[in-house]
Design a protein around this motif. Structure first.
Motif, PDB file in Angstrom:
ATOM      1  N   UNK A 539       0.840  -1.202   0.000  1.00  0.00           N
ATOM      2  CA  UNK A 539       0.000   0.000   0.000  1.00  0.00           C
ATOM      3  C   UNK A 539       0.876   1.252   0.000  1.00  0.00           C
ATOM      4  N   UNK A 540       1.954   1.220   0.793  1.00  0.00           N
ATOM      5  CA  UNK A 540       2.866   2.375   0.818  1.00  0.00           C
ATOM      6  C   UNK A 540       3.513   2.578  -0.549  1.00  0.00           C
ATOM      7  N   UNK A 541       3.850   1.484  -1.219  1.00  0.00           N
ATOM      8  CA  UNK A 541       4.465   1.605  -2.543  1.00  0.00           C
ATOM      9  C   UNK A 541       3.493   2.193  -3.549  1.00  0.00           C
ATOM     10  N   UNK A 542       2.225   1.852  -3.430  1.00  0.00           N
ATOM     11  CA  UNK A 542       1.207   2.430  -4.315  1.00  0.00           C
ATOM     12  C   UNK A 542       1.116   3.925  -4.094  1.00  0.00           C
ATOM     13  N   UNK A 543       1.045   4.321  -2.839  1.00  0.00           N
ATOM     14  CA  UNK A 543       0.904   5.745  -2.526  1.00  0.00           C
ATOM     15  C   UNK A 543       2.143   6.537  -2.949  1.00  0.00           C
ATOM     16  N   UNK A 544       3.292   5.880  -2.916  1.00  0.00           N
ATOM     17  CA  UNK A 544       4.531   6.584  -3.259  1.00  0.00           C
ATOM     18  C   UNK A 544       4.774   6.674  -4.763  1.00  0.00           C
ATOM     19  N   UNK A 545       3.941   6.007  -5.541  1.00  0.00           N
ATOM     20  CA  UNK A 545       4.127   6.037  -6.993  1.00  0.00           C
ATOM     21  C   UNK A 545       3.789   7.425  -7.529  1.00  0.00           C
ATOM     22  N   UNK A 546       4.685   8.032  -8.310  1.00  0.00           N
ATOM     23  CA  UNK A 546       4.396   9.359  -8.873  1.00  0.00           C
ATOM     24  C   UNK A 546       3.111   9.344  -9.705  1.00  0.00           C
ATOM     25  N   UNK A 547       2.304  10.373  -9.523  1.00  0.00           N
ATOM     26  CA  UNK A 547       1.057  10.486 -10.266  1.00  0.00           C
ATOM     27  C   UNK A 547      -0.152   9.966  -9.530  1.00  0.00           C
ATOM     28  N   UNK A 548       0.031   9.324  -8.367  1.00  0.00           N
ATOM     29  CA  UNK A 548      -1.100   8.819  -7.578  1.00  0.00           C
ATOM     30  C   UNK A 548      -1.646   9.943  -6.712  1.00  0.00           C
ATOM     31  N   UNK A 549      -2.908  10.286  -6.898  1.00  0.00           N
ATOM     32  CA  UNK A 549      -3.542  11.353  -6.122  1.00  0.00           C
ATOM     33  C   UNK A 549      -4.192  10.843  -4.840  1.00  0.00           C
ATOM     34  N   UNK A 550      -4.773   9.635  -4.905  1.00  0.00           N
ATOM     35  CA  UNK A 550      -5.434   9.064  -3.724  1.00  0.00           C
ATOM     36  C   UNK A 550      -5.379   7.556  -3.815  1.00  0.00           C
ATOM     37  N   UNK A 551      -5.198   6.899  -2.666  1.00  0.00           N
ATOM     38  CA  UNK A 551      -5.178   5.431  -2.596  1.00  0.00           C
ATOM     39  C   UNK A 551      -5.978   5.005  -1.369  1.00  0.00           C
ATOM     40  N   UNK A 552      -7.006   4.203  -1.590  1.00  0.00           N
ATOM     41  CA  UNK A 552      -7.887   3.764  -0.504  1.00  0.00           C
ATOM     42  C   UNK A 552      -7.773   2.260  -0.330  1.00  0.00           C
ATOM     43  N   UNK A 577     -17.213  -4.170   4.393  1.00  0.00           N
ATOM     44  CA  UNK A 577     -15.954  -3.654   3.871  1.00  0.00           C
ATOM     45  C   UNK A 577     -15.377  -2.669   4.867  1.00  0.00           C
ATOM     46  N   UNK A 578     -14.046  -2.655   4.947  1.00  0.00           N
ATOM     47  CA  UNK A 578     -13.349  -1.683   5.770  1.00  0.00           C
ATOM     48  C   UNK A 578     -12.618  -0.699   4.887  1.00  0.00           C
ATOM     49  N   UNK A 579     -12.839   0.591   5.099  1.00  0.00           N
ATOM     50  CA  UNK A 579     -12.275   1.624   4.239  1.00  0.00           C
ATOM     51  C   UNK A 579     -11.453   2.618   5.053  1.00  0.00           C
ATOM     52  N   UNK A 580     -10.366   3.082   4.449  1.00  0.00           N
ATOM     53  CA  UNK A 580      -9.639   4.237   4.987  1.00  0.00           C
ATOM     54  C   UNK A 580     -10.294   5.491   4.410  1.00  0.00           C
ATOM     55  N   UNK A 581     -10.664   6.431   5.249  1.00  0.00           N
ATOM     56  CA  UNK A 581     -11.487   7.554   4.787  1.00  0.00           C
ATOM     57  C   UNK A 581     -10.673   8.653   4.114  1.00  0.00           C
ATOM     58  N   UNK A 582      -9.364   8.663   4.296  1.00  0.00           N
ATOM     59  CA  UNK A 582      -8.548   9.703   3.659  1.00  0.00           C
ATOM     60  C   UNK A 582      -8.619   9.578   2.138  1.00  0.00           C
ATOM     61  N   UNK A 583      -9.100  10.601   1.482  1.00  0.00           N
ATOM     62  CA  UNK A 583      -9.197  10.603   0.022  1.00  0.00           C
ATOM     63  C   UNK A 583     -10.278   9.699  -0.522  1.00  0.00           C
ATOM     64  N   UNK A 584     -11.194   9.243   0.333  1.00  0.00           N
ATOM     65  CA  UNK A 584     -12.219   8.306  -0.098  1.00  0.00           C
ATOM     66  C   UNK A 584     -13.133   8.907  -1.165  1.00  0.00           C
ATOM     67  N   UNK A 585     -13.391  10.213  -1.061  1.00  0.00           N
ATOM     68  CA  UNK A 585     -14.306  10.842  -2.024  1.00  0.00           C
ATOM     69  C   UNK A 585     -13.737  10.842  -3.444  1.00  0.00           C
ATOM     70  N   UNK A 586     -12.439  10.592  -3.595  1.00  0.00           N
ATOM     71  CA  UNK A 586     -11.828  10.572  -4.925  1.00  0.00           C
ATOM     72  C   UNK A 586     -11.683   9.165  -5.495  1.00  0.00           C
TER      73      UNK A 586
END
Length: 837
Positions: A539-552, A577-586
């Motif tokens: 998950x951290x690698x996904x978020x660190x990928x350039x061009x990623x605006x939001x990862x849930x 389902x369990x969701x992280x709410x940060x950036x969820x609207x995107x």
């Protein structure tokens, strides 16, 4: 002559008429026996232990929650035990050794479904090191022989093993094998040090189960009782014998629960169909004997004697047929087991519980149904005055009884009222009411059948006479004069159309709505998923990928909710389902109607509107909830949303739900990018990780929904097969009995082709009535179900599927009438009149 001897003589003389009753009862007995076997298997069948075959007792957390009726609702996640319980079990008298076991799903290139275990748990299995040595260091492992052969590796080689997608390399220090012919488990296994296995599991303070090796001479059941007494503060289950398989394979408990649900869901429909089919067949059989029974009344037979005669005949025929239907019923159960295993409902090695109870219940139910149906069918013949009975034997009475008409109108009103329940009541209770309306409407059609047949004949009379002057005229006249006989023939056809339409189009409606919600709800560009879950590093690698605006990150599980339904306490399972709410609207749009998903925390839950209406809670209220591993929670409802079919009815905080899953890993990550992110490289870095676009995600979700639909359709096909046999059986009975009528027509100058054309037109008229009435019974039901589940009154009914239902019905009807007619017309008319005179 006694009534019994008279009944046997009547059966021998009219065996052709009783053959139809025999077939109907035999098939009903077989079908009910099959469902009974599945239900009993859901209560007590399973899989024999494989890896845990060496343990006298296996101790685990209780993997089910009993509801108010005592039926256990399974928990989908492993219920762990504290690691210190191992020492407490080891101290119990009679225990030679207690071993804590933890299994970790891993990804090994070239193999699927691999589990990693601590080496000490090998003592519970039939495995022993065949080559090399046991693992000693954190980067060493032992492979089972089957897995080693499949991968083509041996002692001294290195093997990449990924947990949650994160790979590490291990040295193969040994290969373990079982004695010749001994099964070691359907899941490939590798063994690490105990410390390394617990660390990879992410919960070093817990174990999955405790395997117990007993001292010589100690009875396993007695030892299990001592262990339970030594752990009074823990809700544990102790497994001995074949029950050890339940602790080894979590899918066995879930499969049993699904089997109970499937068998129960079809049991009510099957019983109702069986009652209607057996009653209709018996009614037709007795109707064909009106002249015989009228003569008996004319020679002073009392109503009581008529009932006793019919009862003796029914018991003789139905009793033999029900007993002979038992063996095919067990065969049908095995065929269904194989089909369910192929569709994924049951494990491939799941065995059926074969006992006498399903057969006994089926025989009693079917014979009792036949006896009651025979009594009802004989009422008119028994109570009618002798002279009136002789007149009715020649000409059908024009009017229906007032009680029958009143019952027909009552069933129609109840059916329409049930279909309309979702307009006035919310939740799944309303949907269940709507689902019951189809059979009520079919029953109304059966009671009002003669009127429907006459009305249809009059409506179609003019165009039929215009198209086929001779055949059309004869067909309309025959249908009008024999409305009661044809009404009995129409009923199984109506049942076939209505049941097939409701069952199939309910599935297509839910599937279409779920696919639409999933497609509209995912606003992310890309979905990253893992074969055995996704570790935080992925998950951290996904978020660190350039061009990623939001990862849930998304965790999926199942929860149990305790609530009231119709005033009675109930436990209902819901997809969660369990969701992280940060950036969820995107990344995700659940179509929130009330509240705010941003408030999801450890003390909060969001519900679908349908689930909230079923449970009976609103915004700000609390619900009694059990998570996948049995942990209890009483969260506050902070949001209601409309896309529960596509994403699950319960949404929790990602951290809350993940902490109570077996792996504690995410299943997927919803990713929103700016269009420049290169996520494809993740699949190369992390074994078992896939990167999907939105279209691929929708297709994958649809595949899962289709698999569930196929499970229901498999059981439906068996019910429809019974209906098809009943349709053919009834039509053949009705047509064969008309050989005298055909002979008379031919003697007065009607040609063979004209008779065939007449019966063909009759068949088309009967099929048309059945299709119209069956569709009319299904439409209100489907509208009510669609309204209750999706909020839309328009069900999803693919035209080609509907045409297939109509086509199969037409083919059955035409063949079942056409073939007996051709056979009857082969005989010379004079011989037929002489034989039946």
């Amino acid at each position: 002559m006694s009534v019994r001897l008279l009944a046997l003589a009547s059966i021998r003389h009219r065996w052709g008429g009783f053959a139809g009753v025999f077939v109907a009862v035999l098939c009903a007995s077989a079908l009910i026996t099959a469902l009974g076997v599945l239900f009993e298997s859901g209560l007590r069948a399973g899989v024999a232990p494989q890896r845990y075959a060496g343990a006298a007792v296996v101790v685990g957390g209780r993997q089910a929650v009993p509801d108010e009726a005592g039926i256990e609702v399974p928990l989908v996640e492993r219920v762990p035990l504290p690691a210190d319980a191992v020492g407490r079990v080891a101290a119990v008298p009679g225990v030679d050794r207690a071993i804590g076991e933890t299994a970790v799903p891993v990804v090994v290139p070239g193999a699927e479904g691999v589990r990693a275990h601590g080496w000490s748990s090998a003592a519970l299995t039939p495995l022993a090191v065949r080559e090399g040595a046991e693992p000693k260091g954190p980067r060493e492992l032992v492979l089972d022989a089957g897995l080693a052969d499949r991968l083509g590796v041996g002692v001294g080689d290195e093997l990449p093993v990924a947990v949650g997608g994160v790979p590490e390399r291990y040295a193969v220090t040994g290969v373990a094998a079982a004695p010749e012919g001994v099964r070691t488990g359907r899941q490939p296994a590798l063994f690490l040090t105990d410390e390394r296995a617990r660390a990879l599991a992410g919960r070093p303070d817990q174990v999955d189960v405790i395997g117990v090796l007993a001292r010589p001479g100690v009875d396993p059941d007695e030892l299990a009782g001592r262990i339970r007494a030594a752990l009074p503060d823990l809700d544990v289950a102790t497994h001995t014998g074949d029950d050890r398989g339940d602790a080894e394979f979590l899918d066995v408990g879930r499969a049993r629960s699904e089997l109970v649900l499937v068998s129960l869901s079809f049991a009510g429909t099957t019983l109702m169909i069986s009652v209607l089919v057996v009653a209709g067949t018996l009614g037709l059989s007795i109707q064909q004997r009106k002249r015989e029974l009228a003569l008996l009344r004319a020679v002073a037979a009392t109503p009581r004697q008529i009932h006793r005669l019919v009862g003796a005949e029914v018991l003789a025929v139905a009793g033999v047929a029900a007993l002979l239907g038992v063996a095919p019923g067990y065969g049908v159960a095995h065929l269904l087991r194989s089909a369910f295993a192929a569709s994924g409902l049951l494990p491939a090695d799941f065995g059926l519980a074969i006992g006498p109870l399903p057969a006994m219940a089926a025989v009693l139910l079917v014979v009792a149904t036949a006896r009651i149906a025979g009594w009802v069918a004989a009422r008119r013949a028994a109570r009618t005055a002798p002279v009136e009975a002789l007149r009715e034997a020649a000409v059908e009475p024009a009017r229906l009884g007032r009680v029958r008409v009143a019952l027909g109108w009552t069933c129609a009103a109840l059916g329409l009222g049930s279909a309309a329940v979702p307009l006035f009541l919310p939740g799944e209770q309303a949907v269940a009411g709507a689902a019951a309306s189809a059979l009520l409407l079919v029953l109304a059609a059966a009671l009002s059948g003669p009127r429907l047949v006459v009305a249809a004949a009059r409506l179609a009379g003019r165009p039929l006479r215009a198209v086929a002057p001779v055949g059309g005229h004869l067909a309309v006249a025959s249908v009008t004069a024999s409305a009661r006989r044809l009404a009995t023939v129409v009923t199984p056809l109506v049942l076939a159309v209505a049941v097939a339409s409701v069952q199939i189009f309910t599935q297509t409606t839910v599937s279409a709505a779920a696919a639409e919600q999933a497609d509209a709800g995912v606003v992310a560009d890309v979905v990253v998923s893992g074969e055995a879950g996704l570790a935080p590093a992925v998950v951290d690698a996904v978020r660190a990928t350039p061009g990623v605006r939001a990862a849930t990150p998304v965790v999926r599980s199942q929860v149990l909710v305790r609530h009231l339904m119709a005033g009675e306490p109930q436990i209902s399972p819901y997809a969660a389902q369990g969701l992280a709410v940060d950036g969820l609207d995107r990344t995700l749009d659940l179509r929130v109607s009330q509240g705010d998903l941003a408030e999801l925390d450890g003390d909060a839950v969001a519900l679908s509107v349908l689930a909230a209406e079923t449970i009976g809670v609103g915004l700000g209220e609390r619900i009694d909830l059990r998570l996948g591993d049995g942990a209890q929670l009483r969260p506050r409802v902070v949001a209601l949303y409309g896309r529960g079919l596509g994403f699950g009815d319960v949404t929790l905080s990602r951290d809350v739900l993940a902490a109570h899953t077996t792996t504690r890993l995410d299943q997927s990550v919803l990713v929103r990018t700016d269009g420049t992110a290169e996520l494809g490289a993740l699949a190369d870095r992390f074994p078992g990780v896939s990167v999907l676009d939105r279209a691929a995600l929708s297709a994958a979700g649809q595949t899962q929904r289709d698999a569930q639909s196929w499970i229901n359709l498999l059981a439906l096909l068996v019910v429809l097969g019974y209906l098809a046999i009943s349709v053919v059986n009834t039509l053949v009975m009705a047509t064969v009995e008309r050989s005298r009528e055909f002979a008379l027509l031919r003697l007065v100058g009607t040609g063979r082709r004209q008779v065939l054309r007449m019966t063909r037109i009759e068949a088309l008229l009967v099929i048309g009535i059945a299709v119209v009435v069956g569709t009319g019974a299904a439409v209100p039901t489907l509208v009510g179900i669609s309204l209750g589940l999706t909020g839309s009154p328009m069900p999803s009914a693919p035209p080609l599927v509907y045409l297939a239902i109509v086509g199969v019905t037409a083919v059955l009807g035409l063949l079942a009438i056409g073939i007996p007619t051709r056979v009857a017309l082969r005989s010379r008319p004079v011989e037929v009149i002489g034989a039946q005179g």
